[in-house]
Write a protein that holds these residues in place. Structure first.
Motif, PDB file in Angstrom:
ATOM      1  N   LEU A   1       7.836-103.344  31.629  1.00  0.00           N
ATOM      2  CA  LEU A   1       7.451-102.557  32.798  1.00  0.00           C
ATOM      3  C   LEU A   1       6.470-103.343  33.666  1.00  0.00           C
ATOM      4  O   LEU A   1       6.570-103.353  34.887  1.00  0.00           O
ATOM      5  CB  LEU A   1       6.827-101.231  32.354  1.00  0.00           C
ATOM      6  CG  LEU A   1       6.454-100.235  33.427  1.00  0.00           C
ATOM      7  CD1 LEU A   1       7.669 -99.811  34.234  1.00  0.00           C
ATOM      8  CD2 LEU A   1       5.793 -99.015  32.804  1.00  0.00           C
ATOM      9  N   LEU A   2       5.558-104.042  33.017  1.00  0.00           N
ATOM     10  CA  LEU A   2       4.570-104.830  33.748  1.00  0.00           C
ATOM     11  C   LEU A   2       5.232-105.973  34.524  1.00  0.00           C
ATOM     12  O   LEU A   2       4.799-106.322  35.612  1.00  0.00           O
ATOM     13  CB  LEU A   2       3.512-105.363  32.791  1.00  0.00           C
ATOM     14  CG  LEU A   2       2.297-106.026  33.416  1.00  0.00           C
ATOM     15  CD1 LEU A   2       1.598-105.105  34.399  1.00  0.00           C
ATOM     16  CD2 LEU A   2       1.330-106.481  32.343  1.00  0.00           C
ATOM     17  N   LYS A   3       6.311-106.524  33.978  1.00  0.00           N
ATOM     18  CA  LYS A   3       7.009-107.623  34.659  1.00  0.00           C
ATOM     19  C   LYS A   3       7.578-107.198  36.001  1.00  0.00           C
ATOM     20  O   LYS A   3       7.663-108.008  36.915  1.00  0.00           O
ATOM     21  CB  LYS A   3       8.132-108.166  33.778  1.00  0.00           C
ATOM     22  CG  LYS A   3       7.644-109.003  32.636  1.00  0.00           C
ATOM     23  CD  LYS A   3       8.799-109.536  31.825  1.00  0.00           C
ATOM     24  CE  LYS A   3       8.288-110.346  30.655  1.00  0.00           C
ATOM     25  NZ  LYS A   3       9.380-110.870  29.834  1.00  0.00           N
ATOM     26  N   VAL A   4       7.974-105.940  36.129  1.00  0.00           N
ATOM     27  CA  VAL A   4       8.558-105.464  37.382  1.00  0.00           C
ATOM     28  C   VAL A   4       7.561-104.669  38.216  1.00  0.00           C
ATOM     29  O   VAL A   4       7.916-104.079  39.227  1.00  0.00           O
ATOM     30  CB  VAL A   4       9.828-104.620  37.133  1.00  0.00           C
ATOM     31  CG1 VAL A   4      10.907-105.468  36.489  1.00  0.00           C
ATOM     32  CG2 VAL A   4       9.518-103.400  36.288  1.00  0.00           C
TER      33      VAL A   4
ATOM     34  N   GLN B   1       0.070-106.385  42.824  1.00  0.00           N
ATOM     35  CA  GLN B   1      -1.340-106.012  42.694  1.00  0.00           C
ATOM     36  C   GLN B   1      -1.643-105.492  41.292  1.00  0.00           C
ATOM     37  O   GLN B   1      -2.711-105.753  40.741  1.00  0.00           O
ATOM     38  CB  GLN B   1      -1.716-104.955  43.728  1.00  0.00           C
ATOM     39  CG  GLN B   1      -1.742-105.492  45.133  1.00  0.00           C
ATOM     40  CD  GLN B   1      -2.104-104.417  46.139  1.00  0.00           C
ATOM     41  OE1 GLN B   1      -1.795-103.249  45.961  1.00  0.00           O
ATOM     42  NE2 GLN B   1      -2.760-104.839  47.217  1.00  0.00           N
ATOM     43  N   ILE B   2      -0.709-104.786  40.692  1.00  0.00           N
ATOM     44  CA  ILE B   2      -0.912-104.278  39.334  1.00  0.00           C
ATOM     45  C   ILE B   2      -0.894-105.438  38.353  1.00  0.00           C
ATOM     46  O   ILE B   2      -1.721-105.502  37.449  1.00  0.00           O
ATOM     47  CB  ILE B   2       0.167-103.242  38.981  1.00  0.00           C
ATOM     48  CG1 ILE B   2       0.045-102.095  39.949  1.00  0.00           C
ATOM     49  CG2 ILE B   2       0.111-102.864  37.515  1.00  0.00           C
ATOM     50  CD1 ILE B   2       0.247-100.726  39.511  1.00  0.00           C
ATOM     51  N   ARG B   3       0.037-106.377  38.528  1.00  0.00           N
ATOM     52  CA  ARG B   3       0.070-107.539  37.632  1.00  0.00           C
ATOM     53  C   ARG B   3      -1.217-108.327  37.729  1.00  0.00           C
ATOM     54  O   ARG B   3      -1.767-108.767  36.724  1.00  0.00           O
ATOM     55  CB  ARG B   3       1.276-108.427  37.969  1.00  0.00           C
ATOM     56  CG  ARG B   3       2.593-107.798  37.532  1.00  0.00           C
ATOM     57  CD  ARG B   3       3.718-108.804  37.510  1.00  0.00           C
ATOM     58  NE  ARG B   3       3.920-109.511  38.756  1.00  0.00           N
ATOM     59  CZ  ARG B   3       4.717-109.113  39.736  1.00  0.00           C
ATOM     60  NH1 ARG B   3       5.404-108.002  39.618  1.00  0.00           N
ATOM     61  NH2 ARG B   3       4.833-109.830  40.834  1.00  0.00           N
ATOM     62  N   ARG B   4      -1.751-108.502  38.942  1.00  0.00           N
ATOM     63  CA  ARG B   4      -3.024-109.224  39.112  1.00  0.00           C
ATOM     64  C   ARG B   4      -4.162-108.490  38.401  1.00  0.00           C
ATOM     65  O   ARG B   4      -5.039-109.117  37.815  1.00  0.00           O
ATOM     66  CB  ARG B   4      -3.349-109.408  40.593  1.00  0.00           C
ATOM     67  CG  ARG B   4      -2.591-110.553  41.241  1.00  0.00           C
ATOM     68  CD  ARG B   4      -3.169-110.906  42.594  1.00  0.00           C
ATOM     69  NE  ARG B   4      -3.050-109.825  43.552  1.00  0.00           N
ATOM     70  CZ  ARG B   4      -1.988-109.624  44.352  1.00  0.00           C
ATOM     71  NH1 ARG B   4      -0.966-110.426  44.287  1.00  0.00           N
ATOM     72  NH2 ARG B   4      -1.972-108.630  45.197  1.00  0.00           N
TER      73      ARG B   4
END
Length: 60
Positions: A35-38, A42-45
């Motif tokens: 889920l984090l990959k997609v 800004q959320i991944r950062r």
């Protein structure tokens, strides 16, 4: 559209609900790497910054 005025108590309750929802969403991203990959960049950062700030990642 009429503007609704909230009492201080209602504002506090709304802020608490927002924080609970935010924590739930962040937990979902944290527990599911796919889920984090997609996720939005800004959320991944945000998660990259959290990982960099952890003491166990300082090399010793």
């Amino acid at each position: 559209m009429a503007r609704i005025e909230l009492t201080p108590e209602e504002n506090l309750q709304l802020l608490r609900e927002i924080e609970e929802n935010r924590a739930f969403i962040l937990l979902a991203y944290q527990s599911d790497p796919a889920l984090l990959k997609v996720a939005d960049p800004q959320i991944r950062r945000l998660f990259e910054n959290i990982q960099e700030a952890r003491p166990e990642n300082d090399g010793g």
